[in-house]
Design an enzyme around this catalytic site. Structure first.
Site, short mmCIF file in Angstrom:
data_model
loop_
_atom_site.label_atom_id
_atom_site.label_comp_id
_atom_site.label_asym_id
_atom_site.label_seq_id
_atom_site.Cartn_x
_atom_site.Cartn_y
_atom_site.Cartn_z
CG ASP A 84 7.92 -6.04 -2.86
OD1 ASP A 84 6.83 -5.94 -2.28
OD2 ASP A 84 8.38 -5.15 -3.61
CD GLU B 184 5.44 -0.32 -1.95
OE1 GLU B 184 5.14 0.90 -1.87
OE2 GLU B 184 6.58 -0.76 -1.65
#
Length: 552
Positions: free
Chosen positions: A152, A219
């Site tokens: 991400d 994350e």
């Protein structure tokens, strides 16, 4: 780029703070004290020989990843990944099946399956979008190696689009830099790991030690859906301390005092957001008390800021070993600073060192707990007294301190004010002072994270991480390093937290390291994020060599 410009351009991204901090510190202390010419012999920071992979293939060549043929192939692969906007949003639900915004990760997975077909044979999906690749080794008695990254990226504000030199998901390459969201944080390591693994499998790689690739997908919003589930899955299979070593994002390789410092992060500060609420009676603002709860909460914040955490160079903090490495291996470090660090065991020198570090805003929080009152909420109407006011204070906990130390401090200030104003205090469900008719302080925290366990800075695993780095960043093997530039390895501390927070029970040997030239990571988490291409090629070479050095 000059140091002052670098510091000016830093984004709020936590992940790259380490190297910038050290660059700022050294630029500051270099001019503090006049030089001394007396030599001082010490051995605080032993170095290791470059570790060359023992791979019996005639076509292994350490320069392979720097060829134009490989570079062109790699660039196309990298650009394809950046073009897929795998954004994490703060309001995403914990249940990944409840929000269609998660589905973009399936697009990335389909791209990986097409681009890395040999590696994709080993993939399984954890909690829908977590990627777990397991290449089984021939010797099951050997603990696996885990390489981590995350899929991400942070969002791009709609209002900032006009400020980008190139569209953030266009993946433009200008001949030197690749531009786009995620180019530095951290599709670089994600693609480098996959490229290195695919290259090995093309060469009939068959490890003795199991290799695991573990890639979360949230994350940037703390990783509980991705790394949280991946870490549990790995633990279920291999148990406590069942992993040999973990590599995740972290510090890079920075130019400091005439040298290149490979900063291997071995510690992370802890994290806690403390929420303090004050509930009082309301009423009409035409008849206010002497102090509304907004005023009293403001007094509480003032107490916090008037009493910051003191600097403490606690045992295990890598800040001192880092500077000892500089003192022994950086040729242009100020000589008086060198002596101060190397004679640190003398009480006065330790005091001097703490004063130096404490005097620099970008660095002082490496030896103290930070606090920042970031959110305050209270009141709903200008002529109505607020009945509840809440302040949220963020902390990054110093090495050697704990969540309990912070809670104790909050309880002290709350009880002092409670006695002053005749309020009660309830902390984490425990009544410290009985609530009164006038009001009550309530203290709590949604999540807490203690400081990370310290990773080893000696022994076989450390030597392999260090030796691989000294091989890949060696002027003899890396075309981007000047021949007269010394390169050395030093332990470091990270002021923020990575996905490894979810893997602590799997191993103590966790190293947070981006095998890049630190100055090549530009504007991560903000407008015009980009990465100098040489760093991606070097990253791929590092992961390739590290896999060979640890799994064969």
């Amino acid at each position: 780029m000059q140091l002052a410009e670098q510091l000016k351009r830093r984004s709020p991204m936590e992940i790259g703070i380490m190297a910038t901090i050290f660059l700022g510190l050294l630029a500051f202390i270099y001019t503090l004290i006049p030089d001394s010419t007396q030599p001082l012999e010490t051995n605080f920071c032993p170095q290791y020989k470059p570790l060359v992979p023992n791979y019996n293939l005639s076509y292994y060549n350490s320069n392979y990843f720097y060829t134009s043929e490989y570079s062109n192939k790699s660039l196309t692969q990298f650009q394809g990944a950046i073009k897929i906007p795998t954004v994490s949003y703060d309001d995403l639900p914990m249940d990944v099946t409840k929000d269609p915004r998660f589905k973009v990760f399936k697009t990335l997975h389909e791209y990986f399956e097409k681009t890395f077909p040999l590696t994709s044979q080993y993939v399984e999906f954890v909690n829908e979008y977590g990627l777990l690749y397991t290449i089984q080794g021939s010797n099951p008695s050997l603990k696996p190696v885990v390489l981590m990254s995350h899929q991400d990226v942070v969002p791009v504000a709609e209002s900032s689009l006009d400020l980008w030199d190139y569209p953030p998901f266009e993946a433009h390459f200008d001949g030197e830099y690749i531009h786009g969201r995620g180019s530095s944080d951290t599709k670089n390591s994600l693609l480098a790991i996959l490229e290195a693994t695919e290259t090995l499998l093309e060469q009939d790689y068959s490890p003795e030690r199991t290799l695991i690739l573990s890639f979360g997908f949230d994350e940037e919003i703390s990783g509980y859906r991705g790394a949280g589930e991946l870490g549990k899955t790995i633990h279920d299979r291999y148990g406590d301390d069942g992993i040999e070593v973990i590599i995740d994002e972290g510090s890079g390789v920075a130019p400091i005092a005439g040298a290149r410092v490979v900063a291997l992060t071995v510690a992370e500060k802890g994290y806690v957001d403390i929420n303090v609420s004050l509930d009082t009676t309301g009423g009409h603002s035409s008849l206010p008390p002497d102090h509304t709860n907004i005023g009293i909460i403001s007094e509480f914040v003032t107490l916090l800021e008037q009493n910051p955490f003191p600097p403490e160079l606690n045992e295990g903090n890598p800040v001192l070993p880092y500077f000892q490495c500089l003192a022994e291996h950086a040729p242009k470090l100020n000589e008086q600073i060198r002596r101060t660090v190397l004679e640190i065991e003398k009480g006065s020198h330790k005091k001097d060192f703490i004063e130096y570090v404490s005097g620099i805003p970008l660095v002082k929080y490496l030896i103290r707990t930070s606090q920042a009152a970031d959110v305050i909420q209270g009141g709903s109407k200008v002529n109505a007294l607020p009945e509840r006011t809440t302040v949220s204070v963020n902390h990054r906990i110093n090495i050697g301190s704990s969540v309990a130390d912070i809670v104790e401090r909050f309880e002290k200030f709350a009880t002092d004010l409670a006695r002053k104003y005749d309020f009660g205090v309830v902390s984490f469900g425990e009544t410290l002072i009985e609530p009164t008719a006038k009001g009550v302080f309530t203290i709590g925290a949604p999540r807490t994270l203690e400081t990370a366990p310290l990773s080893p800075t000696s022994g076989e695993i450390w030597e392999k991480v260090a030796g691989t780095s000294l091989h890949v960043f060696n002027p003899e093997t890396n075309p981007f390093i000047d021949n007269d530039t010394p390169v050395f390895v030093a332990p470091a501390v990270f002021p923020a937290n990575t996905d490894t927070r979810h893997y602590w029970s799997n191993t103590r040997a966790i190293y947070r390291f981006n095998p890049v030239f630190q100055e090549d990571m530009i504007e991560y988490h903000t407008v015009n994020e980009r990465l100098r291409w040489r760093s991606h090629l070097t990253s791929t070479a590092w992961f390739y060599d590290f896999i060979l050095n640890t799994t064969l």
